[in-house]
Design a protein around this motif. Structure first.
Motif, PDB file in Angstrom:
ATOM      1  N   GLY A 114      49.139  35.374  46.842  1.00  0.00           N
ATOM      2  CA  GLY A 114      50.310  36.239  46.766  1.00  0.00           C
ATOM      3  C   GLY A 114      49.941  37.637  46.313  1.00  0.00           C
ATOM      4  O   GLY A 114      50.452  38.629  46.848  1.00  0.00           O
ATOM      5  N   TYR A 115      49.047  37.717  45.327  1.00  0.00           N
ATOM      6  CA  TYR A 115      48.560  39.032  44.894  1.00  0.00           C
ATOM      7  C   TYR A 115      47.912  39.767  46.069  1.00  0.00           C
ATOM      8  O   TYR A 115      48.164  40.954  46.292  1.00  0.00           O
ATOM      9  CB  TYR A 115      47.544  38.867  43.760  1.00  0.00           C
ATOM     10  CG  TYR A 115      46.711  40.108  43.551  1.00  0.00           C
ATOM     11  CD1 TYR A 115      47.204  41.194  42.834  1.00  0.00           C
ATOM     12  CD2 TYR A 115      45.439  40.212  44.114  1.00  0.00           C
ATOM     13  CE1 TYR A 115      46.459  42.355  42.680  1.00  0.00           C
ATOM     14  CE2 TYR A 115      44.683  41.363  43.965  1.00  0.00           C
ATOM     15  CZ  TYR A 115      45.198  42.430  43.245  1.00  0.00           C
ATOM     16  OH  TYR A 115      44.449  43.579  43.115  1.00  0.00           O
ATOM     17  N   GLY A 116      47.063  39.055  46.823  1.00  0.00           N
ATOM     18  CA  GLY A 116      46.390  39.683  47.962  1.00  0.00           C
ATOM     19  C   GLY A 116      47.357  40.143  49.023  1.00  0.00           C
ATOM     20  O   GLY A 116      47.182  41.213  49.624  1.00  0.00           O
ATOM     21  N   PHE A 117      48.408  39.352  49.259  1.00  0.00           N
ATOM     22  CA  PHE A 117      49.413  39.712  50.256  1.00  0.00           C
ATOM     23  C   PHE A 117      50.121  41.022  49.888  1.00  0.00           C
ATOM     24  O   PHE A 117      50.221  41.935  50.700  1.00  0.00           O
ATOM     25  CB  PHE A 117      50.433  38.570  50.385  1.00  0.00           C
ATOM     26  CG  PHE A 117      51.612  38.898  51.251  1.00  0.00           C
ATOM     27  CD1 PHE A 117      51.495  38.928  52.631  1.00  0.00           C
ATOM     28  CD2 PHE A 117      52.845  39.189  50.679  1.00  0.00           C
ATOM     29  CE1 PHE A 117      52.591  39.244  53.429  1.00  0.00           C
ATOM     30  CE2 PHE A 117      53.940  39.502  51.467  1.00  0.00           C
ATOM     31  CZ  PHE A 117      53.811  39.528  52.847  1.00  0.00           C
ATOM     32  N   ILE A 118      50.588  41.104  48.643  1.00  0.00           N
ATOM     33  CA  ILE A 118      51.317  42.306  48.213  1.00  0.00           C
ATOM     34  C   ILE A 118      50.382  43.514  48.122  1.00  0.00           C
ATOM     35  O   ILE A 118      50.733  44.631  48.522  1.00  0.00           O
ATOM     36  CB  ILE A 118      52.016  42.057  46.863  1.00  0.00           C
ATOM     37  CG1 ILE A 118      53.095  40.983  47.020  1.00  0.00           C
ATOM     38  CG2 ILE A 118      52.600  43.356  46.313  1.00  0.00           C
ATOM     39  CD1 ILE A 118      54.251  41.354  47.926  1.00  0.00           C
ATOM     40  N   GLY A 253      43.500  42.578  55.195  1.00  0.00           N
ATOM     41  CA  GLY A 253      43.545  43.073  53.821  1.00  0.00           C
ATOM     42  C   GLY A 253      43.951  42.018  52.816  1.00  0.00           C
ATOM     43  O   GLY A 253      43.512  42.044  51.662  1.00  0.00           O
ATOM     44  N   MET A 254      44.771  41.058  53.228  1.00  0.00           N
ATOM     45  CA  MET A 254      45.140  39.972  52.313  1.00  0.00           C
ATOM     46  C   MET A 254      43.909  39.176  51.922  1.00  0.00           C
ATOM     47  O   MET A 254      43.708  38.837  50.748  1.00  0.00           O
ATOM     48  CB  MET A 254      46.187  39.071  52.960  1.00  0.00           C
ATOM     49  CG  MET A 254      46.590  37.884  52.092  1.00  0.00           C
ATOM     50  SD  MET A 254      47.902  36.908  52.859  1.00  0.00           S
ATOM     51  CE  MET A 254      47.961  35.490  51.751  1.00  0.00           C
ATOM     52  N   LEU A 255      43.051  38.878  52.903  1.00  0.00           N
ATOM     53  CA  LEU A 255      41.791  38.170  52.618  1.00  0.00           C
ATOM     54  C   LEU A 255      40.943  38.960  51.630  1.00  0.00           C
ATOM     55  O   LEU A 255      40.369  38.398  50.689  1.00  0.00           O
ATOM     56  CB  LEU A 255      41.019  37.954  53.920  1.00  0.00           C
ATOM     57  CG  LEU A 255      39.584  37.443  53.760  1.00  0.00           C
ATOM     58  CD1 LEU A 255      39.583  35.974  53.365  1.00  0.00           C
ATOM     59  CD2 LEU A 255      38.778  37.654  55.033  1.00  0.00           C
ATOM     60  N   LEU A 256      40.850  40.264  51.830  1.00  0.00           N
ATOM     61  CA  LEU A 256      39.998  41.089  50.984  1.00  0.00           C
ATOM     62  C   LEU A 256      40.553  41.205  49.565  1.00  0.00           C
ATOM     63  O   LEU A 256      39.821  41.050  48.582  1.00  0.00           O
ATOM     64  CB  LEU A 256      39.850  42.482  51.605  1.00  0.00           C
ATOM     65  CG  LEU A 256      39.374  42.525  53.063  1.00  0.00           C
ATOM     66  CD1 LEU A 256      39.237  43.965  53.533  1.00  0.00           C
ATOM     67  CD2 LEU A 256      38.058  41.778  53.242  1.00  0.00           C
ATOM     68  N   HIS A 257      41.849  41.474  49.462  1.00  0.00           N
ATOM     69  CA  HIS A 257      42.442  41.679  48.134  1.00  0.00           C
ATOM     70  C   HIS A 257      42.524  40.385  47.327  1.00  0.00           C
ATOM     71  O   HIS A 257      42.358  40.421  46.095  1.00  0.00           O
ATOM     72  CB  HIS A 257      43.825  42.309  48.268  1.00  0.00           C
ATOM     73  CG  HIS A 257      43.806  43.768  48.589  1.00  0.00           C
ATOM     74  ND1 HIS A 257      43.488  44.736  47.655  1.00  0.00           N
ATOM     75  CD2 HIS A 257      44.047  44.431  49.743  1.00  0.00           C
ATOM     76  CE1 HIS A 257      43.555  45.942  48.220  1.00  0.00           C
ATOM     77  NE2 HIS A 257      43.881  45.775  49.478  1.00  0.00           N
ATOM     78  N   GLN A 258      42.776  39.241  47.994  1.00  0.00           N
ATOM     79  CA  GLN A 258      42.852  37.998  47.215  1.00  0.00           C
ATOM     80  C   GLN A 258      41.511  37.637  46.609  1.00  0.00           C
ATOM     81  O   GLN A 258      41.448  36.901  45.629  1.00  0.00           O
ATOM     82  CB  GLN A 258      43.387  36.846  48.080  1.00  0.00           C
ATOM     83  CG  GLN A 258      42.529  36.431  49.264  1.00  0.00           C
ATOM     84  CD  GLN A 258      41.359  35.523  48.942  1.00  0.00           C
ATOM     85  OE1 GLN A 258      41.405  34.778  47.955  1.00  0.00           O
ATOM     86  NE2 GLN A 258      40.309  35.593  49.730  1.00  0.00           N
ATOM     87  N   VAL A 273      38.505  47.596  47.552  1.00  0.00           N
ATOM     88  CA  VAL A 273      38.783  47.239  48.946  1.00  0.00           C
ATOM     89  C   VAL A 273      39.012  48.532  49.713  1.00  0.00           C
ATOM     90  O   VAL A 273      39.999  49.227  49.484  1.00  0.00           O
ATOM     91  CB  VAL A 273      40.009  46.318  49.057  1.00  0.00           C
ATOM     92  CG1 VAL A 273      40.357  46.062  50.526  1.00  0.00           C
ATOM     93  CG2 VAL A 273      39.760  45.001  48.329  1.00  0.00           C
ATOM     94  N   ASP A 274      38.081  48.886  50.580  1.00  0.00           N
ATOM     95  CA  ASP A 274      38.166  50.156  51.298  1.00  0.00           C
ATOM     96  C   ASP A 274      37.771  49.947  52.766  1.00  0.00           C
ATOM     97  O   ASP A 274      37.532  48.828  53.209  1.00  0.00           O
ATOM     98  CB  ASP A 274      37.278  51.209  50.632  1.00  0.00           C
ATOM     99  CG  ASP A 274      35.823  50.758  50.502  1.00  0.00           C
ATOM    100  OD1 ASP A 274      35.451  49.731  51.104  1.00  0.00           O
ATOM    101  OD2 ASP A 274      35.057  51.434  49.800  1.00  0.00           O
TER     102      ASP A 274
END
Length: 283
Positions: A114-118, A253-258, A273-274
């Motif tokens: 959920g954190y990665g999604f947002i 980006g969800m994969l990267l941020h999670q 994450v860039d």
């Protein structure tokens, strides 16, 4: 071993990802990139683990120098019963994707999906307003539960949900409350009327899968549309939504941020994450 062979640091932390199958995972490429970028000692290893071996593997890994692991299908629910402590959000979602092995061998389970999604939405669409109007969620599987929790926590006032099996949508509504409104799968197109955020949390539209056949006639060009699928980056849903004037956010980006919170806990560095990270993971 010859005298001139390099010797790995004795205490280089180990992490990895477990699942079955696991060969497709992009996590080793991602974490390997971050380890190299920040010059950190450590290794991140993909590990195929059968369900019947899960408990044994989790007992052994902390003794073998592992500081934690990511968890993917089919183990994300099962690890909760094997963990010593579980975060509130992992318990609410009913799944964990990140395990931290403490020095005493105890296992701490968390869910950062959920954190990665947002975080992905806020990075790619900085002006996104969760309370601008109803949100629509297509799908009611494990990833959908993380999206529901994060959208409600972000301030979405009404969340419309549909799934091919209506019972799964009803179960999520029963757990997450009255802000959820369940629609029949055949009426999915009607959910889009007035929606400001639209999320596909099914595998439909992924390479090798059928397309998502939800009519977009009612979709406002003011809406933001995102897809958890990232192979291809521009799914048929995102392509059509963009043609209608919508802002679109791909699922990579969800994969990267999670992955970032786990990497920080395991290796002591909060990774960025860039664009370079995206390019590396896409290969």
């Amino acid at each position: 071993m010859t005298d001139d062979m390099p010797i790995a640091p004795k205490h280089a932390p180990l992490a990895g990802v477990i699942g079955m199958p696991i060969a497709h995972s992009r996590s080793p490429r991602l974490h390997g990139h971050w380890l190299r970028r920040y010059g950190l000692a450590g290794h991140y290893i993909p590990m195929p683990v059968m369900p019947e071996h899960l408990a044994e593997v989790l007992r052994v890994l902390p003794r073998a120098g592992f500081v934690g692991i990511n968890v993917t299908i089919p183990h994300k629910e099962a690890v909760l019963a094997l963990a010593d402590t579980v975060t509130d959000r992992a318990a609410l979602i009913g799944a964990a994707n990140t395990l931290i092995f403490r020095p005493d061998g105890k296992i701490h389970a968390d869910n950062t999906d959920g954190y990665g999604f947002i975080a992905n939405l806020r990075q790619q669409a900085p002006d996104w307003q969760p309370d601008a109007g109803p949100a629509v969620l297509i799908g009611a599987g494990g990833a959908a539960r993380a999206v529901v929790a994060s959208l409600l926590d972000s301030g979405v006032k009404e969340l419309r949900i549909t799934n091919r099996t209506r019972l799964r949508s009803e179960q999520i509504r029963a757990e997450f409350g009255a802000r959820l409104v369940v629609y029949d799968w055949a009426q999915a197109g009607n959910m889009l009327d007035g929606a400001s955020t639209v999320v596909n949390a099914t595998s439909l539209g992924m390479e090798g899968k059928p397309p998502l056949r939800v009519p977009l006639d009612a979709l406002s060009p003011e809406a933001l549309v995102t897809d958890l699928v990232y192979t291809p980056l521009m799914t048929p849903l995102l392509t059509e939504a963009r043609a209608r004037g919508c802002r679109v956010v791909d699922g990579l980006g969800m994969l990267l941020h999670q992955a970032a919170p786990g990497f920080e806990r395991w290796f002591g560095q909060r990774p960025e994450v860039d664009d370079e990270t995206r390019r590396i993971v896409l290969g």
